[in-house]
Structure formats: structure tokens, C-alpha cells
Design an enzyme around this catalytic site. Sequence first.
Site, PDB file in Angstrom:
ATOM      1  N   LEU A  17       1.552  -3.714  -6.548  1.00 52.72           N
ATOM      2  CA  LEU A  17       2.762  -3.202  -5.925  1.00 52.72           C
ATOM      3  C   LEU A  17       3.924  -3.557  -6.844  1.00 52.72           C
ATOM      4  CD1 LEU A  17       2.425  -4.221  -2.132  1.00 52.72           C
ATOM      5  CD2 LEU A  17       2.036  -1.959  -3.131  1.00 52.72           C
ATOM      6  N   ASP A  18       4.943  -2.703  -6.891  1.00 51.10           N
ATOM      7  CA  ASP A  18       6.121  -2.988  -7.702  1.00 51.10           C
ATOM      8  C   ASP A  18       6.808  -4.268  -7.233  1.00 51.10           C
ATOM      9  OD1 ASP A  18       5.652  -0.584  -8.955  1.00 51.10           O
ATOM     10  OD2 ASP A  18       7.227   0.498  -7.890  1.00 51.10           O
ATOM     11  N   LYS A  19       7.573  -4.866  -8.120  1.00 56.48           N
ATOM     12  CA  LYS A  19       8.294  -6.092  -7.818  1.00 56.48           C
ATOM     13  C   LYS A  19       9.081  -5.994  -6.516  1.00 56.48           C
ATOM     14  CE  LYS A  19      12.190  -8.870  -9.485  1.00 56.48           C
ATOM     15  NZ  LYS A  19      13.192  -9.041 -10.553  1.00 56.48           N
ATOM     16  N   ARG A  24       8.069   6.884  -5.733  1.00 55.29           N
ATOM     17  CA  ARG A  24       9.451   6.889  -6.221  1.00 55.29           C
ATOM     18  C   ARG A  24       9.729   8.143  -7.055  1.00 55.29           C
ATOM     19  NH1 ARG A  24      10.170   0.878  -8.624  1.00 55.29           N
ATOM     20  NH2 ARG A  24      12.264   1.670  -9.065  1.00 55.29           N
ATOM     21  N   THR A  43       8.819  -3.738  -4.096  1.00 53.19           N
ATOM     22  CA  THR A  43       8.094  -3.154  -2.971  1.00 53.19           C
ATOM     23  C   THR A  43       7.462  -4.278  -2.161  1.00 53.19           C
ATOM     24  OG1 THR A  43       7.592  -1.166  -4.248  1.00 53.19           O
ATOM     25  CG2 THR A  43       6.254  -1.567  -2.294  1.00 53.19           C
TER      26      THR A  43
END
Length: 231
Positions: free
Chosen positions: A65-67, A166, A69
Site C-alpha cells: 500500500l502507498d505510504k 489514483r 494509504t
Amino acid sequence: MSLAAPLVPQDLEARVLHRDGLMLIIDKPAGLPVHAGPKGGPNLEALFSGLRFGLPRDPALAHRLDKDTSGCLVLGRHRKALTRLGKLFSSGRVGKTYWAVVRGAPAEDEGRIEAPLAKRSPDRGWWMAVDPAGLPSVTEWRVKARAQGLSWIEFTPLTGRTHQIRAHAAHIGLPLLGDPIYGSEPVGGAVLHLHARAVIVPMRESQPPVSAEAPLPPHMAATFSAMGWSG
């Protein structure tokens, strides 16, 4: 802007949403990368020693997962489990539901985005763009509420590309609130409003799939409250 308060390994135990002999599902905090970047720094993997629960080794990431998120993150507890999870994720068999707040309000209540994605720059592998020569990428979406120029949208990615939600949201004119890369969020503005709300993992063929839901992170809960949305 980073949202994550300093954590110690024991803090993650309170964020476990599901645990069995093969895997864990944890509620990842927003603002903390899942692994160390080239320059090091705080990261979630460094805390996995608090999630052994009697096993000799730390669990490991089954996906990313993105930082910024938050939400459901799946970990494998040993090598065999990680192999199984890797196959499930790569074949698209893991069900993933994301909640997001976007700028704008679509005319329709639901839709499907089929737009191939490719790297925008060879030096920044996480920076994606819609490109006919890119990898097939599909996201379904459904509006759950609209208010004051914002919309709460449930996204279901059917493929697993980097930054897929995104990039796809921006592609249809609905950039995520707090997204400075694919949207136009000013420096010091809102933080990213993207939350991995739920995951469904068919880990064992002979048993029902494992499912988990993660509560909204504080910054998104505050936005929902201000908009009068009940999440």
C-alpha cells in the site's frame, strides 16, 4: 504531510484485523511506508517483530500500500503462505475494496475505467500514466455520497497496478482529495484520502474466504463527519 505517530512493534498488535496460522491482515496507518526507501527511515516492516505470535520469524508483506494509504494490508506468516498469497494477488483472486474522497461529482452513479497504465519515467517506477502501450488496468467505481464539491467513491480495482486508483480517478476528472501527484493538491493542503476498506482472501480452497474491514483513519473520519457522511 505525514500522519503516522511514532510506533513500536507492540503497537501493531492492536491493529490486527485477522490472524490465523497462514496470514495476518492489519490496519495500516496512513503516513508510514510499508518498507524502507533508499534513504531508510521509519517503515512498517521494521515493526513486524511484534507480529510473530509465537512463530520464529517475522511475517512478510504479501502486497503493498502507498505510504499515505491506510487500511487492510495482508501479511504472510511463513514462506509457503507467502507463495500462496503471491499467486492469489497476481491472479486477481483477492477482492479489494477502497474508499476514497475525490474532488468533483460524476454525473453517473457508477462506472468502469479501462485504461492501460505505464511508467511515466524510467527513474520513478511508482509514477504512472494512462498509456495505450501500458499494461491492462481496470477499476470499477460506485458513488456512495456527494456533498460540497466532493464525492465519496468506492473503488474496486480488478487489476493491481501501481497507483492504479489514483491514476484512474484523475483520468476521469476525479482526482483524489489530497493527491499532489495525480491531482493538484497544494503544498500543505489536504492529505491523501484513500483507504483500503476491505479485503477478501480465498486462502484455502476448501474453506470460505477470509474477509476483513478496516475502520476509517482519523483524517478521513473527520472529512466524513464534516460532509455528514456515515461510514
